[in-house]
Design a protein around this motif. Sequence first.
Motif, PDB file in Angstrom:
ATOM      1  N   GLU A 187      87.611  99.365 -46.464  1.00 45.75           N
ATOM      2  CA  GLU A 187      86.695 100.498 -46.379  1.00 45.75           C
ATOM      3  C   GLU A 187      86.002 100.492 -45.014  1.00 45.75           C
ATOM      4  O   GLU A 187      85.343  99.505 -44.661  1.00 45.75           O
ATOM      5  CB  GLU A 187      85.649 100.390 -47.498  1.00 45.75           C
ATOM      6  CG  GLU A 187      84.786 101.611 -47.662  1.00 45.75           C
ATOM      7  CD  GLU A 187      85.558 102.834 -48.146  1.00 45.75           C
ATOM      8  OE1 GLU A 187      85.201 103.942 -47.713  1.00 45.75           O
ATOM      9  OE2 GLU A 187      86.506 102.676 -48.938  1.00 45.75           O
ATOM     10  N   PRO A 188      86.148 101.559 -44.235  1.00 47.05           N
ATOM     11  CA  PRO A 188      85.460 101.597 -42.929  1.00 47.05           C
ATOM     12  C   PRO A 188      83.944 101.586 -43.130  1.00 47.05           C
ATOM     13  O   PRO A 188      83.430 102.091 -44.120  1.00 47.05           O
ATOM     14  CB  PRO A 188      85.892 102.927 -42.315  1.00 47.05           C
ATOM     15  CG  PRO A 188      87.028 103.424 -43.136  1.00 47.05           C
ATOM     16  CD  PRO A 188      86.933 102.763 -44.480  1.00 47.05           C
ATOM     17  N   SER A 189      83.263 100.980 -42.180  1.00 49.03           N
ATOM     18  CA  SER A 189      81.808 100.949 -42.232  1.00 49.03           C
ATOM     19  C   SER A 189      81.255 101.144 -40.829  1.00 49.03           C
ATOM     20  O   SER A 189      81.995 101.073 -39.851  1.00 49.03           O
ATOM     21  CB  SER A 189      81.316  99.622 -42.814  1.00 49.03           C
ATOM     22  OG  SER A 189      81.688  98.561 -41.972  1.00 49.03           O
ATOM     23  N   ARG A 190      79.968 101.356 -40.759  1.00 50.24           N
ATOM     24  CA  ARG A 190      79.313 101.490 -39.462  1.00 50.24           C
ATOM     25  C   ARG A 190      79.314 100.129 -38.776  1.00 50.24           C
ATOM     26  O   ARG A 190      79.015  99.114 -39.403  1.00 50.24           O
ATOM     27  CB  ARG A 190      77.894 101.985 -39.620  1.00 50.24           C
ATOM     28  CG  ARG A 190      77.806 103.367 -40.230  1.00 50.24           C
ATOM     29  CD  ARG A 190      76.402 103.880 -40.254  1.00 50.24           C
ATOM     30  NE  ARG A 190      75.885 104.300 -38.972  1.00 50.24           N
ATOM     31  CZ  ARG A 190      76.233 105.410 -38.311  1.00 50.24           C
ATOM     32  NH1 ARG A 190      77.146 106.182 -38.797  1.00 50.24           N
ATOM     33  NH2 ARG A 190      75.679 105.708 -37.168  1.00 50.24           N
ATOM     34  N   ALA A 191      79.663 100.103 -37.516  1.00 52.18           N
ATOM     35  CA  ALA A 191      79.704  98.846 -36.767  1.00 52.18           C
ATOM     36  C   ALA A 191      78.311  98.339 -36.439  1.00 52.18           C
ATOM     37  O   ALA A 191      78.082  97.142 -36.327  1.00 52.18           O
ATOM     38  CB  ALA A 191      80.508  99.032 -35.485  1.00 52.18           C
ATOM     39  N   ILE A 192      77.365  99.268 -36.302  1.00 48.72           N
ATOM     40  CA  ILE A 192      75.996  98.911 -35.927  1.00 48.72           C
ATOM     41  C   ILE A 192      75.049  99.377 -37.035  1.00 48.72           C
ATOM     42  O   ILE A 192      75.059 100.549 -37.410  1.00 48.72           O
ATOM     43  CB  ILE A 192      75.591  99.560 -34.578  1.00 48.72           C
ATOM     44  CG1 ILE A 192      76.607  99.246 -33.481  1.00 48.72           C
ATOM     45  CG2 ILE A 192      74.182  99.151 -34.175  1.00 48.72           C
ATOM     46  CD1 ILE A 192      76.739  97.780 -33.131  1.00 48.72           C
TER      47      ILE A 192
ATOM     48  N   GLN B 113      85.907  91.144 -45.814  1.00 51.44           N
ATOM     49  CA  GLN B 113      86.917  91.950 -45.123  1.00 51.44           C
ATOM     50  C   GLN B 113      87.283  91.334 -43.776  1.00 51.44           C
ATOM     51  O   GLN B 113      88.448  91.337 -43.390  1.00 51.44           O
ATOM     52  CB  GLN B 113      86.436  93.395 -44.925  1.00 51.44           C
ATOM     53  CG  GLN B 113      86.440  94.197 -46.198  1.00 51.44           C
ATOM     54  CD  GLN B 113      86.129  95.664 -45.966  1.00 51.44           C
ATOM     55  OE1 GLN B 113      85.926  96.117 -44.831  1.00 51.44           O
ATOM     56  NE2 GLN B 113      86.091  96.429 -47.034  1.00 51.44           N
ATOM     57  N   GLU B 114      86.306  90.791 -43.082  1.00 49.45           N
ATOM     58  CA  GLU B 114      86.589  90.151 -41.789  1.00 49.45           C
ATOM     59  C   GLU B 114      87.480  88.924 -41.975  1.00 49.45           C
ATOM     60  O   GLU B 114      88.412  88.708 -41.208  1.00 49.45           O
ATOM     61  CB  GLU B 114      85.286  89.777 -41.067  1.00 49.45           C
ATOM     62  CG  GLU B 114      84.514  90.967 -40.549  1.00 49.45           C
ATOM     63  CD  GLU B 114      85.324  91.849 -39.607  1.00 49.45           C
ATOM     64  OE1 GLU B 114      85.950  91.327 -38.662  1.00 49.45           O
ATOM     65  OE2 GLU B 114      85.330  93.073 -39.819  1.00 49.45           O
TER      66      GLU B 114
ATOM     67  N   GLY C  60      70.076  98.086 -35.283  1.00 43.15           N
ATOM     68  CA  GLY C  60      70.744  97.775 -34.021  1.00 43.15           C
ATOM     69  C   GLY C  60      71.587  96.515 -34.043  1.00 43.15           C
ATOM     70  O   GLY C  60      72.219  96.176 -33.055  1.00 43.15           O
ATOM     71  N   THR C  61      71.605  95.810 -35.162  1.00 43.36           N
ATOM     72  CA  THR C  61      72.429  94.603 -35.255  1.00 43.36           C
ATOM     73  C   THR C  61      73.844  94.967 -35.708  1.00 43.36           C
ATOM     74  O   THR C  61      74.074  96.044 -36.246  1.00 43.36           O
ATOM     75  CB  THR C  61      71.824  93.589 -36.258  1.00 43.36           C
ATOM     76  OG1 THR C  61      71.749  94.206 -37.550  1.00 43.36           O
ATOM     77  CG2 THR C  61      70.453  93.124 -35.801  1.00 43.36           C
ATOM     78  N   ARG C  62      74.759  94.046 -35.483  1.00 43.42           N
ATOM     79  CA  ARG C  62      76.148  94.254 -35.880  1.00 43.42           C
ATOM     80  C   ARG C  62      76.240  94.217 -37.403  1.00 43.42           C
ATOM     81  O   ARG C  62      75.622  93.377 -38.046  1.00 43.42           O
ATOM     82  CB  ARG C  62      77.033  93.172 -35.264  1.00 43.42           C
ATOM     83  CG  ARG C  62      78.486  93.424 -35.495  1.00 43.42           C
ATOM     84  CD  ARG C  62      79.338  92.602 -34.551  1.00 43.42           C
ATOM     85  NE  ARG C  62      80.731  92.836 -34.892  1.00 43.42           N
ATOM     86  CZ  ARG C  62      81.529  91.909 -35.419  1.00 43.42           C
ATOM     87  NH1 ARG C  62      81.093  90.700 -35.625  1.00 43.42           N
ATOM     88  NH2 ARG C  62      82.771  92.206 -35.710  1.00 43.42           N
ATOM     89  N   SER C  63      77.005  95.122 -37.953  1.00 44.45           N
ATOM     90  CA  SER C  63      77.161  95.213 -39.401  1.00 44.45           C
ATOM     91  C   SER C  63      78.621  95.031 -39.766  1.00 44.45           C
ATOM     92  O   SER C  63      79.490  95.692 -39.193  1.00 44.45           O
ATOM     93  CB  SER C  63      76.663  96.586 -39.860  1.00 44.45           C
ATOM     94  OG  SER C  63      76.934  96.783 -41.223  1.00 44.45           O
ATOM     95  N   PHE C  64      78.904  94.116 -40.715  1.00 39.38           N
ATOM     96  CA  PHE C  64      80.287  93.920 -41.144  1.00 39.38           C
ATOM     97  C   PHE C  64      80.317  93.257 -42.511  1.00 39.38           C
ATOM     98  O   PHE C  64      79.349  92.608 -42.926  1.00 39.38           O
ATOM     99  CB  PHE C  64      81.061  93.082 -40.137  1.00 39.38           C
ATOM    100  CG  PHE C  64      80.508  91.708 -39.920  1.00 39.38           C
ATOM    101  CD1 PHE C  64      80.956  90.636 -40.674  1.00 39.38           C
ATOM    102  CD2 PHE C  64      79.520  91.474 -38.971  1.00 39.38           C
ATOM    103  CE1 PHE C  64      80.445  89.361 -40.488  1.00 39.38           C
ATOM    104  CE2 PHE C  64      79.001  90.210 -38.775  1.00 39.38           C
ATOM    105  CZ  PHE C  64      79.463  89.147 -39.539  1.00 39.38           C
TER     106      PHE C  64
END
Length: 187
Positions: free
Chosen positions: A107-112, A124-125, A116-120
């Motif tokens: 599922e695609p998600s917002r990268a940020i 999935q990673e 302002g922090t990285r989101s993942f």
Amino acid sequence: MRRGFKSQAENISAELRDELELTLHQRLDCNELAEHLCIPVDPVTILVDWSASREAMARLLAPEMGFSAMTQYRGSRCRIFYNPTHSPARTANSIAHELSHVILEHEPSRAIAADGTRSFDPDQEDEAEWQAGALLVPREGALRWLSTGRSLTAGAKHFGVSVELFSWRANQTGVVRQLQRRARRAA
């Protein structure tokens, strides 16, 4: 990782390599795989032509940012952008990682995140990391390579990956243990 995922990843790798008419012992060109999957792949610097500022691009590509690659979605289509300043081996892994997200239908998600922090999604990673490794260095390929007495360094060069990635695959897939047991029995 979920039960059975690692075997599934090896099977996916074998199926895609079959489609590309590659054996498990040959180097996979990630750009060819992306083309096969109808996924455009471009250096992120192309975004300057699409109105990204040169200053923003310089910040993104600064070593301390750690940017390797990203997948951008528009509806059901996607495009992969990679860091063109990285080595070919690192670029191959970055593109394979992004392709793995698509292949695994993550599922695609917002990268940020909003702060302002990285989101993942860590699960999935982890899956994308394992799938990328299976695409680039299938277990059977590493086993065959190392069983002939050739080096990790030469194997990395053959598969177009870093020595660290080739070594990680050989260790994490049990190839090294298997060859050690084989050598003890032969002694």
